[in-house]
Design a protein around this motif. Sequence first.
Motif, short mmCIF file in Angstrom:
data_model
loop_
_atom_site.label_atom_id
_atom_site.label_comp_id
_atom_site.label_asym_id
_atom_site.label_seq_id
_atom_site.Cartn_x
_atom_site.Cartn_y
_atom_site.Cartn_z
N GLY A 185 -10.15 10.10 -2.95
CA GLY A 185 -10.34 11.53 -2.76
C GLY A 185 -11.68 12.06 -3.27
O GLY A 185 -12.35 12.84 -2.60
N LYS A 226 -6.40 19.10 -6.86
CA LYS A 226 -5.81 18.58 -5.61
C LYS A 226 -4.60 17.69 -5.90
O LYS A 226 -3.59 17.75 -5.20
CB LYS A 226 -6.89 17.83 -4.81
CG LYS A 226 -6.41 17.17 -3.52
CD LYS A 226 -6.12 15.70 -3.73
CE LYS A 226 -5.45 15.05 -2.55
NZ LYS A 226 -5.17 13.62 -2.80
N GLU A 249 -0.79 11.28 4.64
CA GLU A 249 -2.15 11.82 4.75
C GLU A 249 -2.19 13.31 5.11
O GLU A 249 -3.11 14.01 4.70
CB GLU A 249 -3.02 11.00 5.69
CG GLU A 249 -3.41 9.63 5.15
CD GLU A 249 -4.20 9.62 3.84
OE1 GLU A 249 -4.60 10.69 3.36
OE2 GLU A 249 -4.40 8.51 3.30
N ASP A 293 0.87 -1.17 0.00
CA ASP A 293 0.00 0.00 0.00
C ASP A 293 0.92 1.24 0.00
O ASP A 293 2.09 1.13 0.38
CB ASP A 293 -0.88 -0.03 1.26
CG ASP A 293 -1.58 1.28 1.49
OD1 ASP A 293 -2.22 1.79 0.56
OD2 ASP A 293 -1.49 1.82 2.62
N THR A 306 -5.12 2.98 -3.31
CA THR A 306 -6.37 3.67 -3.62
C THR A 306 -6.10 4.96 -4.38
O THR A 306 -6.94 5.44 -5.13
CB THR A 306 -7.10 4.00 -2.30
OG1 THR A 306 -7.47 2.78 -1.70
CG2 THR A 306 -8.33 4.84 -2.52
N THR A 307 -4.94 5.52 -4.18
CA THR A 307 -4.63 6.79 -4.81
C THR A 307 -4.29 6.57 -6.29
O THR A 307 -4.23 5.44 -6.76
CB THR A 307 -3.50 7.49 -4.03
OG1 THR A 307 -3.58 8.89 -4.26
CG2 THR A 307 -2.14 6.99 -4.42
N ARG A 362 -14.41 10.77 -1.10
CA ARG A 362 -14.34 11.46 0.20
C ARG A 362 -15.01 12.83 0.12
O ARG A 362 -15.72 13.26 1.03
CB ARG A 362 -12.87 11.58 0.61
CG ARG A 362 -12.63 12.04 2.03
CD ARG A 362 -11.16 11.81 2.39
NE ARG A 362 -10.84 10.40 2.27
CZ ARG A 362 -9.67 9.92 1.83
NH1 ARG A 362 -8.69 10.74 1.49
NH2 ARG A 362 -9.47 8.64 1.76
N HIS A 411 -10.68 17.58 -7.75
CA HIS A 411 -9.75 16.52 -7.38
C HIS A 411 -8.51 16.51 -8.26
O HIS A 411 -7.40 16.25 -7.79
CB HIS A 411 -10.45 15.15 -7.41
CG HIS A 411 -9.60 14.06 -6.87
ND1 HIS A 411 -8.95 13.16 -7.66
CD2 HIS A 411 -9.24 13.76 -5.59
CE1 HIS A 411 -8.24 12.34 -6.90
NE2 HIS A 411 -8.40 12.69 -5.65
#
Length: 228
Positions: free
Chosen positions: A51, A79, A17, A8, A117-118, A54, A76
């Motif tokens: 993201g 971001k 984070e 991960d 996940t990113t 979220r 996003h």
Amino acid sequence: TLRALIFDVDGTLAETEEAHRLAFNETFAAASLGWHWTVADYRRLLATTGGKERMRRHRDDIGAREPCDETIADLHQRKTIRYADILHGGGLTLRPGVQDLVAAARDGGLKLAVATTTSRPNVDALCRACWGLLSDQVFDVVAAGDEVSAKKPAPDVFLLALERLGLAASEAIAFEDSLNGLRSAKAAGLRVIVTPSIYTCGEDFSAADRLLPDLAALPAPDLLRLWT
Ligand code: XBP
Ligand code: MG
């Protein structure tokens, strides 16, 4: 036999984070959205992986109808650019033991993969910031959240990493920092070593095969046993 390690990224390779949170907040401010996520807000919001997901969750939580999903996708992207700039500015380091484990695994002939996940640009930004290398110079395989239909805790991203490695789950070990990540890797049939991070330290990791404070705490004999 063990043939690959699957990592991960956020929280496992590095404590990213806070950089994500800053990138979100800077993006919200630049768009005059009136949103600001505190550490406490973000701890709660992290239960929603991804993201964009979220941001939609936050919009729904506060009972707002805007921004629409399309605008959220655009925010996003901004971001992601800010996140790369923040990492490029320096200060991010790998968590203890990561560099040595990755180097030892490579020397030992193991394949190295990422299941995150990113999105891929954020993996590239981290590899550049922490190794001074491109992500495909560090990892044989990168499986990212934007390439699968269901993000963690669904198994999809770990299954994609295994497919690209050409390996069965029994031939790899996953490294995770969160309960969503642990569930995802377990659902893919993998053994999982968990090293909790600043945002995940209170979660229930009883399903983990090993629970360690960090990867520097992986004893040298265990490290060898991992791939013999
Ligand atoms: C990490 C995440 C990500 C990052 C933000 O989870 O949930 O959403 O916080 O990345 P994991 P994006 O470590 O389990 O993969 O904004 O690029 O989605
Ligand atoms: Mg993580």
